[in-house]
Design a protein around this motif. Structure first.
Motif, mmCIF file in Angstrom:
data_model
loop_
_atom_site.group_PDB
_atom_site.id
_atom_site.type_symbol
_atom_site.label_atom_id
_atom_site.label_comp_id
_atom_site.label_asym_id
_atom_site.label_seq_id
_atom_site.Cartn_x
_atom_site.Cartn_y
_atom_site.Cartn_z
ATOM 1 N N UNK A 62 -5.037 20.775 5.101
ATOM 2 C CA UNK A 62 -3.742 20.344 5.569
ATOM 3 C C UNK A 62 -3.318 21.803 6.543
ATOM 4 N N UNK A 63 -2.982 21.595 7.751
ATOM 5 C CA UNK A 63 -2.566 22.521 8.675
ATOM 6 C C UNK A 63 -1.315 22.219 9.036
ATOM 7 N N UNK A 64 -0.244 22.622 8.122
ATOM 8 C CA UNK A 64 1.233 22.271 8.692
ATOM 9 C C UNK A 64 1.716 23.309 9.771
ATOM 10 N N UNK A 65 2.578 22.889 10.309
ATOM 11 C CA UNK A 65 3.316 23.236 11.428
ATOM 12 C C UNK A 65 4.620 23.898 11.066
ATOM 13 N N UNK A 66 4.547 25.411 11.072
ATOM 14 C CA UNK A 66 5.760 26.159 10.890
ATOM 15 C C UNK A 66 6.611 25.636 9.281
ATOM 16 N N UNK A 67 5.777 25.628 8.351
ATOM 17 C CA UNK A 67 6.118 25.614 7.003
ATOM 18 C C UNK A 67 6.258 27.124 6.492
ATOM 19 N N UNK A 68 7.404 27.701 6.173
ATOM 20 C CA UNK A 68 7.235 28.934 5.384
ATOM 21 C C UNK A 68 6.721 28.929 4.301
ATOM 22 N N UNK A 69 6.039 30.171 3.875
ATOM 23 C CA UNK A 69 5.430 30.529 2.595
ATOM 24 C C UNK A 69 6.170 30.225 1.246
ATOM 25 N N UNK A 70 7.679 30.276 1.456
ATOM 26 C CA UNK A 70 8.674 30.023 0.451
ATOM 27 C C UNK A 70 8.885 28.733 0.387
ATOM 28 N N UNK A 71 8.465 28.083 1.374
ATOM 29 C CA UNK A 71 8.700 26.615 1.135
ATOM 30 C C UNK A 71 7.687 25.614 0.821
ATOM 31 N N UNK A 72 6.552 26.278 0.299
ATOM 32 C CA UNK A 72 5.058 25.675 0.076
ATOM 33 C C UNK A 72 5.124 24.566 -0.533
ATOM 34 N N UNK B 116 2.366 6.693 -19.481
ATOM 35 C CA UNK B 116 2.409 8.424 -20.380
ATOM 36 C C UNK B 116 0.985 9.043 -20.325
ATOM 37 N N UNK B 117 0.106 8.620 -19.456
ATOM 38 C CA UNK B 117 -1.478 8.913 -19.167
ATOM 39 C C UNK B 117 -1.751 9.392 -17.844
ATOM 40 N N UNK B 118 -2.549 10.761 -17.961
ATOM 41 C CA UNK B 118 -2.822 11.240 -16.542
ATOM 42 C C UNK B 118 -4.098 10.482 -16.015
ATOM 43 N N UNK B 119 -3.686 10.254 -14.734
ATOM 44 C CA UNK B 119 -4.840 9.478 -13.759
ATOM 45 C C UNK B 119 -5.231 10.298 -12.757
ATOM 46 N N UNK B 120 -4.493 11.400 -12.496
ATOM 47 C CA UNK B 120 -4.998 12.246 -11.165
ATOM 48 C C UNK B 120 -4.300 13.577 -11.444
ATOM 49 N N UNK B 121 -5.118 14.415 -10.853
ATOM 50 C CA UNK B 121 -5.070 15.888 -11.185
ATOM 51 C C UNK B 121 -4.959 16.438 -9.810
ATOM 52 N N UNK B 122 -4.250 17.604 -9.388
ATOM 53 C CA UNK B 122 -4.063 18.074 -8.089
ATOM 54 C C UNK B 122 -4.041 19.516 -8.132
ATOM 55 N N UNK B 123 -4.811 20.298 -7.391
ATOM 56 C CA UNK B 123 -4.832 21.660 -7.272
ATOM 57 C C UNK B 123 -4.712 22.209 -5.746
ATOM 58 N N UNK B 124 -3.494 22.706 -5.507
ATOM 59 C CA UNK B 124 -3.179 23.108 -4.107
ATOM 60 C C UNK B 124 -3.516 24.708 -3.855
ATOM 61 N N UNK B 125 -4.145 25.012 -2.940
ATOM 62 C CA UNK B 125 -4.317 26.467 -2.660
ATOM 63 C C UNK B 125 -3.933 26.572 -1.278
ATOM 64 N N UNK B 126 -3.077 27.484 -0.900
ATOM 65 C CA UNK B 126 -2.525 27.941 0.333
ATOM 66 C C UNK B 126 -2.988 29.249 0.815
ATOM 67 N N UNK B 127 -3.058 29.216 1.978
ATOM 68 C CA UNK B 127 -3.797 30.312 3.064
ATOM 69 C C UNK B 127 -2.491 30.987 3.722
ATOM 70 N N UNK B 128 -2.039 32.086 3.524
ATOM 71 C CA UNK B 128 -1.026 32.375 4.609
ATOM 72 C C UNK B 128 -1.494 32.977 5.910
ATOM 73 N N UNK B 129 -0.272 32.626 6.773
ATOM 74 C CA UNK B 129 -0.652 33.323 8.345
ATOM 75 C C UNK B 129 0.677 33.772 8.627
ATOM 76 N N UNK B 130 0.918 35.375 8.407
ATOM 77 C CA UNK B 130 2.145 35.886 8.477
ATOM 78 C C UNK B 130 3.124 35.216 7.385
ATOM 79 N N UNK B 131 4.214 34.960 8.059
ATOM 80 C CA UNK B 131 5.318 34.269 6.829
ATOM 81 C C UNK B 131 4.902 32.962 6.454
ATOM 82 N N UNK B 132 4.153 32.255 7.284
ATOM 83 C CA UNK B 132 4.011 30.825 7.181
ATOM 84 C C UNK B 132 2.675 30.623 6.535
ATOM 85 N N UNK B 133 2.561 29.197 6.055
ATOM 86 C CA UNK B 133 1.251 28.863 5.661
ATOM 87 C C UNK B 133 0.430 28.409 6.725
#
Length: 243
Positions: free
Chosen positions: A63-73, A109-126
């Motif tokens: 995912x390459x978001x446009x203008x998403x600040x790091x603190x809004x990840x 009440x059972x887990x069907x999916x797990x997600x792991x999101x890893x962000x790479x920063x560019x300045x103050x944005x993602x």
């Protein structure tokens, strides 16, 4: 079925997140790396992910978001979780599909999916995000010590074509990414598992308590209101929801 995605399919790899990270800078938004067999898959808190080869979806989405600040990840995490939940609800009629904070997907009440999101920063944005996603689809038995796994076939008795589910899930995530942030966040709050009350354990003190969810910040911090009227705020790994 429309196949608009740039999908890189590998028979086996250690981690789809790691493989996608190696090519992220030169790859377009929406690139998918998927494998039939992941030998060193990772989940939240460093957990491993059990997946019988060829029976489940194990993939990573760029995912390459446009203008998403790091603190809004966390807005990106919300879109990914909601998109997956949207796709699964269409295949699990009558079964409540919810998001367990921060971004596990639950069927009942059972887990069907797990997600792991890893962000790479560019300045103050993602600069880019890599969403590693494991969905339990056609696996009938789980042998690990995971407390509460479930798959789609265990719930419905019917096999789901993996390729079809992959493309529908990615499309659903893209739709959520294009949703206004306020509406997306409101949908995320509505989708939360046990939003109206559940039992928790404070990781630092071991204290167990009952609370309702009152908010989730753009940073991902969870706010809980306990039965004594105290507001408690936690980051990832600082509190555990008890089954």
């Amino acid at each position: 079925m429309k196949n608009r995605h740039n999908v890189i399919s590998l028979e086996e790899c250690e981690s789809t997140n790691n493989r996608l990270a190696e090519i992220a800078h030169q790859s377009p938004h929406g690139t998918v790396v998927i494998t039939s067999r992941q030998t060193a898959g990772r989940g939240q808190r460093g957990n491993s992910w059990e997946a019988e080869p060829g029976k489940n979806l194990t993939f990573s989405l760029l995912i390459k978001p446009e203008n998403v600040a790091a603190h809004d990840q966390f807005y990106i995490s919300e879109a990914v979780a909601l998109g997956i939940a949207d796709s699964l609800r269409r295949r699990l009629p009558g079964i409540p599909v919810s998001v367990k904070w921060p971004n596990d997907i639950y069927a009942g009440d059972k887990k069907i999916c797990g997600i792991l999101i890893e962000n790479s920063l560019s300045g103050n944005n993602i600069g880019h995000s890599i969403a590693g996603i494991g969905i339990n689809v056609n696996q009938r038995k789980f042998r690990s010590d995971a407390p509460n796994p479930v798959s789609a076939i265990m719930l419905t008795g019917e096999e789901i074509p993996l390729d079809e589910l992959l493309h529908d899930t990615v499309d659903s995530i893209f739709r959520r990414l294009s949703q206004p942030l306020d509406a997306r966040h409101a949908d995320y709050m509505t989708a939360l598992w046990r939003r109206d009350g559940g039992n928790y354990r404070d990781a630092a003190t071991g204290e167990e308590f009952h609370a309702v969810i009152t908010g989730v910040a753009p940073t991902g911090h969870l706010s809980l209101l306990d039965t004594f009227g105290n507001t408690r705020t936690y980051a990832f790994k600082e509190v555990t929801a008890l089954l």
